[in-house]
Motif scaffolding. Sequence first.
Motif, PDB file in Angstrom:
ATOM      1  N   MET A   1      57.116  37.665  51.951  1.00 28.53           N
ATOM      2  CA  MET A   1      57.755  37.468  50.642  1.00 28.53           C
ATOM      3  C   MET A   1      56.697  37.218  49.575  1.00 28.53           C
ATOM      4  SD  MET A   1      60.982  35.100  49.545  1.00 28.53           S
ATOM      5  CE  MET A   1      62.021  36.225  50.449  1.00 28.53           C
ATOM      6  N   THR A   2      56.929  37.780  48.415  1.00 29.23           N
ATOM      7  CA  THR A   2      55.947  37.684  47.352  1.00 29.23           C
ATOM      8  C   THR A   2      56.085  36.373  46.591  1.00 29.23           C
ATOM      9  OG1 THR A   2      55.084  38.801  45.407  1.00 29.23           O
ATOM     10  CG2 THR A   2      57.475  38.783  45.669  1.00 29.23           C
ATOM     11  N   SER A   3      55.060  36.018  45.831  1.00 29.51           N
ATOM     12  CA  SER A   3      55.143  34.848  44.959  1.00 29.51           C
ATOM     13  C   SER A   3      54.509  35.146  43.611  1.00 29.51           C
ATOM     14  CB  SER A   3      54.456  33.650  45.605  1.00 29.51           C
ATOM     15  OG  SER A   3      53.078  33.922  45.801  1.00 29.51           O
ATOM     16  N   GLU A   4      54.358  36.438  43.296  1.00 35.03           N
ATOM     17  CA  GLU A   4      53.758  36.810  42.021  1.00 35.03           C
ATOM     18  C   GLU A   4      54.601  36.316  40.849  1.00 35.03           C
ATOM     19  OE1 GLU A   4      52.353  40.360  44.629  1.00 35.03           O
ATOM     20  OE2 GLU A   4      54.111  39.074  44.499  1.00 35.03           O
ATOM     21  N   LEU A   5      53.909  36.021  39.770  1.00 34.09           N
ATOM     22  CA  LEU A   5      54.580  35.547  38.562  1.00 34.09           C
ATOM     23  C   LEU A   5      54.900  36.722  37.646  1.00 34.09           C
ATOM     24  CD1 LEU A   5      55.521  33.228  36.681  1.00 34.09           C
ATOM     25  CD2 LEU A   5      53.200  33.248  35.727  1.00 34.09           C
ATOM     26  N   ILE A   6      56.162  36.814  37.251  1.00 31.87           N
ATOM     27  CA  ILE A   6      56.613  37.827  36.306  1.00 31.87           C
ATOM     28  C   ILE A   6      56.869  37.159  34.963  1.00 31.87           C
ATOM     29  CG2 ILE A   6      58.356  39.574  35.786  1.00 31.87           C
ATOM     30  CD1 ILE A   6      56.657  40.186  38.281  1.00 31.87           C
ATOM     31  N   LEU A   7      56.262  37.691  33.909  1.00 24.11           N
ATOM     32  CA  LEU A   7      56.527  37.200  32.560  1.00 24.11           C
ATOM     33  C   LEU A   7      57.664  38.035  31.992  1.00 24.11           C
ATOM     34  CD1 LEU A   7      55.401  35.098  30.531  1.00 24.11           C
ATOM     35  CD2 LEU A   7      54.135  36.987  29.478  1.00 24.11           C
ATOM     36  N   LEU A   8      58.812  37.406  31.795  1.00 27.65           N
ATOM     37  CA  LEU A   8      60.014  38.095  31.339  1.00 27.65           C
ATOM     38  C   LEU A   8      60.216  37.786  29.858  1.00 27.65           C
ATOM     39  CD1 LEU A   8      62.476  39.785  32.105  1.00 27.65           C
ATOM     40  CD2 LEU A   8      63.585  37.690  32.905  1.00 27.65           C
ATOM     41  N   VAL A   9      59.939  38.781  29.015  1.00 29.18           N
ATOM     42  CA  VAL A   9      59.955  38.581  27.560  1.00 29.18           C
ATOM     43  C   VAL A   9      61.162  39.295  26.960  1.00 29.18           C
ATOM     44  CG1 VAL A   9      58.619  38.706  25.438  1.00 29.18           C
ATOM     45  CG2 VAL A   9      57.430  38.571  27.640  1.00 29.18           C
ATOM     46  N   ALA A  42      51.519  33.166  26.307  1.00 28.08           N
ATOM     47  CA  ALA A  42      51.876  32.971  27.708  1.00 28.08           C
ATOM     48  C   ALA A  42      51.032  33.832  28.651  1.00 28.08           C
ATOM     49  CB  ALA A  42      53.359  33.283  27.910  1.00 28.08           C
ATOM     50  N   VAL A  43      50.661  35.023  28.204  1.00 29.95           N
ATOM     51  CA  VAL A  43      49.817  35.884  29.043  1.00 29.95           C
ATOM     52  C   VAL A  43      48.478  35.205  29.309  1.00 29.95           C
ATOM     53  CG1 VAL A  43      48.572  38.077  29.156  1.00 29.95           C
ATOM     54  CG2 VAL A  43      50.924  38.026  28.314  1.00 29.95           C
ATOM     55  N   VAL A  44      47.894  34.613  28.278  1.00 31.40           N
ATOM     56  CA  VAL A  44      46.614  33.908  28.424  1.00 31.40           C
ATOM     57  C   VAL A  44      46.776  32.664  29.290  1.00 31.40           C
ATOM     58  CG1 VAL A  44      44.793  32.685  27.197  1.00 31.40           C
ATOM     59  CG2 VAL A  44      45.769  34.772  26.223  1.00 31.40           C
ATOM     60  N   LYS A  45      47.859  31.948  29.095  1.00 31.95           N
ATOM     61  CA  LYS A  45      48.068  30.676  29.789  1.00 31.95           C
ATOM     62  C   LYS A  45      48.444  30.860  31.260  1.00 31.95           C
ATOM     63  CE  LYS A  45      50.830  26.430  29.608  1.00 31.95           C
ATOM     64  NZ  LYS A  45      51.886  25.687  28.846  1.00 31.95           N
ATOM     65  N   HIS A  46      49.337  31.810  31.533  1.00 30.73           N
ATOM     66  CA  HIS A  46      49.913  31.915  32.876  1.00 30.73           C
ATOM     67  C   HIS A  46      49.332  33.048  33.721  1.00 30.73           C
ATOM     68  CE1 HIS A  46      52.922  28.898  31.887  1.00 30.73           C
ATOM     69  NE2 HIS A  46      53.236  29.564  30.789  1.00 30.73           N
ATOM     70  N   ARG A  47      48.652  34.009  33.111  1.00 33.48           N
ATOM     71  CA  ARG A  47      48.076  35.152  33.832  1.00 33.48           C
ATOM     72  C   ARG A  47      49.077  35.789  34.794  1.00 33.48           C
ATOM     73  NH1 ARG A  47      44.924  36.505  30.418  1.00 33.48           N
ATOM     74  NH2 ARG A  47      44.377  38.110  31.905  1.00 33.48           N
ATOM     75  N   PRO A  48      50.161  36.343  34.280  1.00 36.80           N
ATOM     76  CA  PRO A  48      51.199  36.914  35.149  1.00 36.80           C
ATOM     77  C   PRO A  48      50.715  38.162  35.880  1.00 36.80           C
ATOM     78  CG  PRO A  48      51.594  37.530  32.877  1.00 36.80           C
ATOM     79  CD  PRO A  48      50.471  36.531  32.850  1.00 36.80           C
ATOM     80  N   ALA A  49      51.407  38.484  36.975  1.00 34.00           N
ATOM     81  CA  ALA A  49      51.097  39.711  37.706  1.00 34.00           C
ATOM     82  C   ALA A  49      51.627  40.931  36.974  1.00 34.00           C
ATOM     83  CB  ALA A  49      51.692  39.645  39.116  1.00 34.00           C
ATOM     84  N   LEU A  50      52.705  40.743  36.211  1.00 31.58           N
ATOM     85  CA  LEU A  50      53.331  41.848  35.488  1.00 31.58           C
ATOM     86  C   LEU A  50      54.173  41.277  34.355  1.00 31.58           C
ATOM     87  CD1 LEU A  50      54.862  45.070  36.889  1.00 31.58           C
ATOM     88  CD2 LEU A  50      56.325  43.619  35.459  1.00 31.58           C
TER      89      LEU A  50
END
Length: 226
Positions: A1-9, A42-50
């Motif tokens: 199972m994955t645990s990548e972070l998705i930034l949902l804008v 948020a991209v800078v702060k959280h470094r999402p996978a996508l």
Amino acid sequence: MTSELILLVDDEPSIIQLSRMYFERDGFRVQEINDGEAALEAVVKHRPALIVLDVMLPKLDGFEVCRKLRASGDQTPIIMLTARDEDIDKILGLELGADDYLTKPFNPRELIARVKAILRRSDGKQKTDGKPIHRGDLTIDPSSREVRIAARTVELRTQEFDLLLTLAEQPGRVFSREQLLQLAWGFDFYGQTRTVDVHIAHLRKKLEGGSVKIETVTGVGYKLIV
């Protein structure tokens, strides 16, 4: 199972709620953002996978968010959400550096499938056992995901690299747009094939000056010729 972070804008609660439910069911973590300016932070702060990025956003629209991210050198994969089924919106997003797009309303299962496909292709480890491919003065190294024309390094984004590799593995073979979507992207595109045309245009510009060309076969698709 994955645990990548998705930034949902997105600023639509229904889209956020439904998408979050499907992402979390598949083991993704989700960070919700409601406007364009906050998305950049948020991209800078959280470094999402996508990043799943709506076009119509308060403060800064999705196109501008995408443009700013790519201009800063950030190559985080982006799937853009467009409210209108118009080619101009889709093509503009792809031209600005988005990896894919979906038109609202969309099936959340399709969104998850596309996210998974892009993340698989973004993982360089998927090609670590590949030997370098030489076509004319073009060299493609699947293990390092590097491309050179003679001594010049060619900078390609994830989808551009996978598209070029697919064509170069079988030079002279004519691929339909649907085949390229399945082989290079890893999913069916339900008839929306303009993304291939945009990525081919990008590749042609980046391959200028070399001996390898991507030729259009009218009514069919594309092939790589040396």
